[in-house]
Design an enzyme around this catalytic site. Structure first.
Site, PDB file in Angstrom:
ATOM      1  CE  LYS A 174      59.653   3.726  14.207  1.00 30.96           C
ATOM      2  NZ  LYS A 174      60.104   5.219  14.526  1.00 30.96           N
ATOM      3  CD  GLU A 249      63.970   4.131  -2.197  1.00 28.77           C
ATOM      4  OE1 GLU A 249      65.076   4.851  -2.429  1.00 28.77           O
ATOM      5  OE2 GLU A 249      63.562   3.589  -3.015  1.00 28.77           O
ATOM      6  CB  CYS A 283      66.887  11.499   0.344  1.00 29.50           C
ATOM      7  SG  CYS A 283      65.460  11.174  -0.757  1.00 29.50           S
ATOM      8  CD  GLU A 384      71.691  12.368   3.683  1.00 30.37           C
ATOM      9  OE1 GLU A 384      71.836  11.552   4.550  1.00 30.37           O
ATOM     10  OE2 GLU A 384      70.926  12.301   2.572  1.00 30.37           O
TER      11      GLU A 384
HETATM   12  P1  NAD Z   1      66.926   7.933  10.535  1.00 20.25           P
HETATM   13  O1  NAD Z   1      67.420   6.657   9.930  1.00 20.25           O
HETATM   14  O2  NAD Z   1      67.207   8.463  11.964  1.00 20.25           O
HETATM   15  O3  NAD Z   1      65.409   7.359  11.004  1.00 20.25           O
HETATM   16  C1  NAD Z   1      64.480   7.062  10.050  1.00 20.25           C
HETATM   17  C2  NAD Z   1      63.537   5.952  10.545  1.00 20.25           C
HETATM   18  O4  NAD Z   1      64.076   4.670  11.271  1.00 20.25           O
HETATM   19  C3  NAD Z   1      62.795   6.599  11.943  1.00 20.25           C
HETATM   20  O5  NAD Z   1      61.325   5.948  11.879  1.00 20.25           O
HETATM   21  C4  NAD Z   1      63.485   5.836  12.910  1.00 20.25           C
HETATM   22  O6  NAD Z   1      62.819   5.820  14.155  1.00 20.25           O
HETATM   23  C5  NAD Z   1      63.676   4.574  12.352  1.00 20.25           C
HETATM   24  N1  NAD Z   1      64.965   3.730  12.992  1.00 20.25           N
HETATM   25  C6  NAD Z   1      66.105   4.349  13.346  1.00 20.25           C
HETATM   26  N2  NAD Z   1      66.813   3.496  13.724  1.00 20.25           N
HETATM   27  C7  NAD Z   1      66.350   2.088  13.582  1.00 20.25           C
HETATM   28  C8  NAD Z   1      66.534   0.707  14.057  1.00 20.25           C
HETATM   29  N3  NAD Z   1      67.880   0.550  14.411  1.00 20.25           N
HETATM   30  N4  NAD Z   1      65.759   0.019  13.779  1.00 20.25           N
HETATM   31  C9  NAD Z   1      64.497   0.213  13.247  1.00 20.25           C
HETATM   32  N5  NAD Z   1      64.172   1.395  12.877  1.00 20.25           N
HETATM   33  C10 NAD Z   1      64.967   2.491  12.994  1.00 20.25           C
HETATM   34  O7  NAD Z   1      66.665   9.089   9.478  1.00 20.25           O
HETATM   35  P2  NAD Z   1      65.897  10.296   9.583  1.00 20.25           P
HETATM   36  O8  NAD Z   1      66.913  11.221  10.364  1.00 20.25           O
HETATM   37  O9  NAD Z   1      64.514  10.179  10.002  1.00 20.25           O
HETATM   38  O10 NAD Z   1      65.850  10.833   8.052  1.00 20.25           O
HETATM   39  C11 NAD Z   1      66.685  11.414   7.360  1.00 20.25           C
HETATM   40  C12 NAD Z   1      67.525  10.282   6.240  1.00 20.25           C
HETATM   41  O11 NAD Z   1      66.576   9.935   5.702  1.00 20.25           O
HETATM   42  C13 NAD Z   1      68.439  11.021   5.461  1.00 20.25           C
HETATM   43  O12 NAD Z   1      69.772  10.276   5.503  1.00 20.25           O
HETATM   44  C14 NAD Z   1      67.844  11.061   4.025  1.00 20.25           C
HETATM   45  O13 NAD Z   1      68.732  10.935   3.190  1.00 20.25           O
HETATM   46  C15 NAD Z   1      67.059   9.910   4.202  1.00 20.25           C
HETATM   47  N6  NAD Z   1      65.974   9.892   3.251  1.00 20.25           N
HETATM   48  C16 NAD Z   1      66.103   8.956   2.102  1.00 20.25           C
HETATM   49  C17 NAD Z   1      64.938   9.085   1.273  1.00 20.25           C
HETATM   50  C18 NAD Z   1      65.151   8.094  -0.070  1.00 20.25           C
HETATM   51  O14 NAD Z   1      64.155   7.974  -0.432  1.00 20.25           O
HETATM   52  N7  NAD Z   1      66.124   7.597  -0.379  1.00 20.25           N
HETATM   53  C19 NAD Z   1      64.003   9.973   1.377  1.00 20.25           C
HETATM   54  C20 NAD Z   1      63.879  10.515   2.440  1.00 20.25           C
HETATM   55  C21 NAD Z   1      64.896  10.617   3.492  1.00 20.25           C
END
Ligand code: NAD
Length: 491
Positions: A174, A249, A283, A384
């Protein structure tokens, strides 16, 4: 206008609601594709398909054969890497140089885990029991739900998919609602490589419906998630209800620490690459620059000089250094943090505003921004931002650098710049983060484990460690002769 449908059981299918949502090019601001708007019923179909594929042969397929399919997929990704990178840029607005490097590097994960598929060995355990033979075997978990963020959709999926398939699991991906196209485009390669139907599925939609349904589904054995800490927390709570395994992650607030004995020119480049290279939308952004006080002023001066040369503009141009912010909410968040930093008393020495010049087209840009005089207690140092905002924090001693470096809720990564090998080792031991880079920044490989401490996550991706996170171990005891012993006593 492109149109993307879910990929379930080896077929591209419309979502049960028939609804779609728009995907926007962050640089032009134009809608360029429509994507399936899925809900719980589509997740149900995907879980049925993935479970069926798991039960009807995939898990039992010889690991060497699974490995061969992964090699084949790697070759197809290599063939189409430029095309996939262009879709990523159209969808998330990150630089073509960055996304192309990612898609060209991705095949390595499929080859590494393809090769590992037939090397996950159990053990014969020397026990203290007479006449009983004991051994262990590693088994796949089942259906894995993979949920990814918008900043690097295909690479983040790859870190999960390659290892999960090698281990004998089936998958439902997803992707983020902001960047779904590349994942669905990738499903064409799954098809071409010849994976049996249902082994890999993709369902697109929003976190609160398709994402939440995937996490809650009792037929899913593990959730492998990349995203924000707040979503990660919700997912962890929901996954607990059905005792799912998780890999999380999450975000970071990584310190990039420069000592006075460092090669300062390399450190300046490392600081720039740590925060401005991906418009800060990574990230592992080195968003806190810790400078030893004796070099603080000269370092900041050079940093500004180099940052000013960054060319803002079209992410598809190889000459661009800083591209647009990917989503409107993310843009607003960055602008809000610029205000918060000023209100909290930090001094803006570069940028601090939107870029609206001719190169901006229909995109939302933020100028590379540097704040000095930041106290580690300020929100700009603790939370962040995920944008091109750098907080510069002075320190005097090694102990103070460690203390400031660790004084955040996150623990994803850290950079250390020094020529003193003893100090490099001490720092790498004391920093409570999953990755420490010494005299470099943002190096990652399929061979090396990646993940976070504290609020940055649970579990590791990449490297040998990762595969056991997609398997469970079974202990098998075999009596070598019949032994009608006292049944009321433990053997
Ligand atoms: P987000 O948490 O808003 O969304 C990530 C994913 O989760 C999306 O596909 C979203 O649809 C889904 N999602 C959101 N709420 C959910 C729920 N309640 N249940 C199931 N799925 C849900 O994050 P974002 O804004 O897309 O990405 C940015 C974040 O990702 C930053 O915090 C960044 O640091 C982190 N990130 C971490 C890594 C790592 O490897 N540690 C790598 C890249 C990005």
């Amino acid at each position: 206008m492109h149109s993307y449908q879910n990929y379930i059981n080896g077929t591209f299918t419309a979502p049960s609601s028939g609804k779609t949502f728009d995907t926007v090019n962050p640089y032009t601001g134009e809608v360029w594709a429509r994507v399936a708007h899925s809900d719980a019923s589509d997740i149900d179909s995907a879980v049925d398909a993935a479970r069926n594929a798991f039960d009807s042969g995939w898990a039992e397929m010889k690991p060497t054969e699974r490995g061969r399919l992964l090699y084949k997929l790697a070759d197809l990704i290599e063939r189409d890497a430029t095309h996939l990178a262009e879709i990523e840029v159209r969808d998330n607005g990150k630089l073509i140089a960055e996304m192309s490097a990612q898609t060209h590097y991705m095949p390595q994960w499929y080859r590494y885990y393809g090769g590992l598929a037939d090397k996950v060995e159990g053990a014969v355990i020397p026990t203290d029991k007479d006449g009983i033979f004991n051994f262990t075997r590693y088994e796949p978990l089942g259906v894995i739900g993979m949920i990814t963020a918008w900043n690097s959709p295909l690479l983040l999926m790859t870190w999960k998919l390659a290892v999960a398939l090698a281990a004998g699991n089936t998958a439902i991906v997803k992707p983020s609602e902001f960047t779904s196209a590349s994942t669905l485009e990738f499903m064409n390669l799954i098809e071409e490589a010849g994976f049996p139907p249902g082994v890999v599925n993709s369902v697109t939609g929003f976190g609160k419906d398709a994402g939440a349904a995937l996490v809650a589904h009792p037929g899913v054995a593990k959730i492998a998630f990349t995203g924000s800490d707040l979503s990660g927390q919700k997912i962890y709570e929901s996954a607990a209800k059905t005792f799912k395994h998780v890999t999380l992650e999450l975000g970071g607030k990584s310190p990039n620490i420069v000592f006075e004995d460092a090669d300062l020119e390399s450190a300046v480049m490392g600081a720039i690459s740590g925060i401005f290279a991906a418009t800060g939308q990574t990230c592992i952004a080195g968003s806190r620059l810790l400078l030893q006080r004796s070099i603080h002023d000269q370092f900041v001066e050079r940093l500004i000089e180099v940052a000013k040369t960054a060319h803002i503009g079209d992410p598809m141009s190889p000459d661009t250094h800083v591209g647009p912010v990917t989503t409107p909410p993310q843009y607003q968040k960055i602008m809000d943090y610029i205000d918060i930093a000023r209100q909290d008393g930090a001094k803006c020495v570069l940028g601090g505003k939107a870029y609206t010049g001719p190169e901006a087209k229909g995109g939302q840009f933020v100028e590379p921004t540097i704040f000095t005089g930041v106290d580690n207690k300020m929100r700009i140092a603790q939370e962040e931002v995920f944008g091109p905002l750098l907080s510069v924090i002075p320190f005097d001693t090694e102990e103070e650098a460690i203390s400031i470096g660790n004084d955040v809720d996150f623990g994803l990564a850290a950079g250390v710049w020094t020529k003193d090998i003893g100090r490099a080792i001490r720092m790498s031991e004391k920093l409570r983060v999953g990755t420490v880079w010494v005299n470099t920044y943002r190096a990652v490989s399929f061979t090396s484990p990646f993940g976070g401490y504290k609020r940055s996550g649970i579990g590791r991706e990449s490297g040998l460690e990762a595969i056991k996170g997609y398997m469970q171990v079974k202990s098998v005891w075999i009596a070598q002769q019949s032994n009608p012993a006292n049944p009321f006593v433990m053997r």
